[in-house]
Design an enzyme around this catalytic site. Structure first.
Site, mmCIF file in Angstrom:
data_model
loop_
_atom_site.group_PDB
_atom_site.id
_atom_site.type_symbol
_atom_site.label_atom_id
_atom_site.label_comp_id
_atom_site.label_asym_id
_atom_site.label_seq_id
_atom_site.Cartn_x
_atom_site.Cartn_y
_atom_site.Cartn_z
ATOM 1 N N ARG A 156 0.828 -1.226 0.000
ATOM 2 C CA ARG A 156 0.000 0.000 0.000
ATOM 3 C C ARG A 156 0.856 1.267 0.000
ATOM 4 N NH1 ARG A 156 -3.105 -3.497 -0.965
ATOM 5 N NH2 ARG A 156 -5.267 -3.732 -0.237
ATOM 6 N N SER A 233 -11.172 -0.856 2.520
ATOM 7 C CA SER A 233 -10.551 -1.084 3.827
ATOM 8 C C SER A 233 -10.200 0.261 4.446
ATOM 9 C CB SER A 233 -9.266 -1.891 3.684
ATOM 10 O OG SER A 233 -9.528 -3.177 3.204
ATOM 11 N N GLU A 334 -6.052 3.695 5.919
ATOM 12 C CA GLU A 334 -5.612 3.355 4.564
ATOM 13 C C GLU A 334 -5.993 4.440 3.553
ATOM 14 O OE1 GLU A 334 -5.549 0.971 0.828
ATOM 15 O OE2 GLU A 334 -7.220 1.989 1.758
#
Ligand code: EPU
Length: 340
Positions: A156, A233, A334
């Site tokens: 990520r 998420s 996130e």
């Protein structure tokens, strides 16, 4: 800006422009520079939380279109405009019998957003197929091609959301896929699906399976599914140090819990954030005002209708604090926070 995002929160942009090509991007940057306005580059809006105050500068929505295909080095190269809808591109690759992104089916957002956070799901990441990224460099005021190695991809993460955040506007991404390649079947959920359904899946069967699994988790944007009004998420899966892992196991034993371990997670000493949330006194379907936790997945914060960004942030804080109190771990959000 709420309607431009999948979570559906956020106030006004002071200025807004949609950029379809390099010239538009240059003009947008000029406009913001001349007026000393902060610039925010928006893609598909699927991974952002915009504040109730909105953005006091220019929001530039990058919509460069086009998918071009060429052969090189035994692979099929796709040069894809940053504004192309990601899932349309995945469908295009599968129709062209090209493997490499099939597990990333059903992810909302645009192509230009995929290198930023190195989008990944079901055992694949775009870092495996991205060859280069063509971007407008705001600092040096010119176009630059960055090779994959220069993007420093990890979980990520890339230079675009870390060391060089705010520097580049992504115009085009080049992916190298394999024609006739075998579909990737690494993730437990997918393996289980085909253990029941089929032995040797094709690319389109993988695509259908991933979309089905995502829909079951509320992670496929579906009209009428309130659980899909989210930013995906909301927290990253924490990557633990050895000491943190020991401490987590100790706390779990105290509570007679078994910490789940999955090959995809344990490889990198990653622990499931969803599990931490669910075992800190939250449940799927938890409601707090006009926001809540998805009834299908503990990691998604959902807008139950007309929520304010402040309510989303209040729920985020509550989750972080309770997880920290219970497990001694601080969950890192996130999505990108805009205008806070
Ligand atoms: N789990 C729970 N409760 C839940 C859901 C999951 O305890 O409500 C636990 C279970 O132990 C489960 C494990 O978490 O087996 C893993 O769950 P899942 O397969 O749903 O994956 P995840 O780790 O929660 C990550 C990505 C998703 C991606 C999936 C599939 C992150 C932050 N999220 O979720 O990406 O789709 O894997 O690969 O890495 C996103 O980034 O927005 C996103 C949706």
């Amino acid at each position: 800006m709420a309607p431009l995002t999948t979570l559906g929160v956020g106030g006004n942009a002071r200025f807004f422009a949609a950029a379809k090509n390099l010239r538009d991007v240059e003009e947008g940057v000029q406009f913001a520079t001349n007026r000393m306005l902060p610039l925010f580059v928006l893609g598909g809006g699927s991974n952002v939380v915009v504040s109730d105050r909105g953005w006091a500068g220019l929001v530039l929505q990058v919509g460069v279109p086009g998918i071009e295909e060429r052969q090189a080095e035994g692979k099929i190269f796709f040069d894809v405009g940053g504004g192309v809808d990601w899932d349309d591109f995945v469908a295009h690759c599968i129709a062209r019998d090209c493997a490499g992104v099939e597990c990333l089916s059903g992810i909302p957002g645009s192509v230009g957003g995929t290198p930023v956070q190195n989008v990944g799901a079901y055992g694949q990441e775009v870092a495996e197929t991205i060859v280069s990224v063509l971007a407008f460099d705001i600092r040096d005021n010119g176009v630059r091609e960055l090779k994959a190695a220069e993007c420093s991809f990890s979980y990520r993460n890339s230079i675009f959301n870390s060391s060089d955040r705010g520097r580049y506007i992504i115009l085009r991404v080049t992916y190298a896929l394999t024609r006739g390649g075998r579909p990737s079947l690494r993730y437990a959920d997918l393996k289980n699906y085909f253990a029941v359904h089929d032995a040797g899946p094709t690319l389109s069967q993988i695509r259908a399976a991933v979309r089905t699994i995502r829909a079951q988790k509320g992670m496929l944007i579906t009209a009428g599914d309130a659980d899909s009004r989210s930013a995906g998420s909301f927290f990253k899966n924490p990557v633990l140090s050895a000491a943190q892992h020991v401490e987590l196991t100790r706390r779990a034993m105290e509570r007679k819990f078994e910490v789940p371990s999955y090959p995809a997670l344990s490889q990198r000493k990653k622990i499931s954030a969803a599990w931490l949330v669910e075992n800190s006194g939250f449940r799927k379907g938890y409601v707090k005002g006009r926001t809540g936790i998805s009834s299908k997945h503990a990691l998604a914060i959902v807008n139950l209708g007309g929520a304010m960004a402040a309510e989303v942030v209040a729920l985020k804080d509550e989750i972080q604090e309770r997880v920290e109190r219970t497990w001694g771990l601080w969950l890192e959000p996130e999505p990108v926070f805009v205008g806070f």
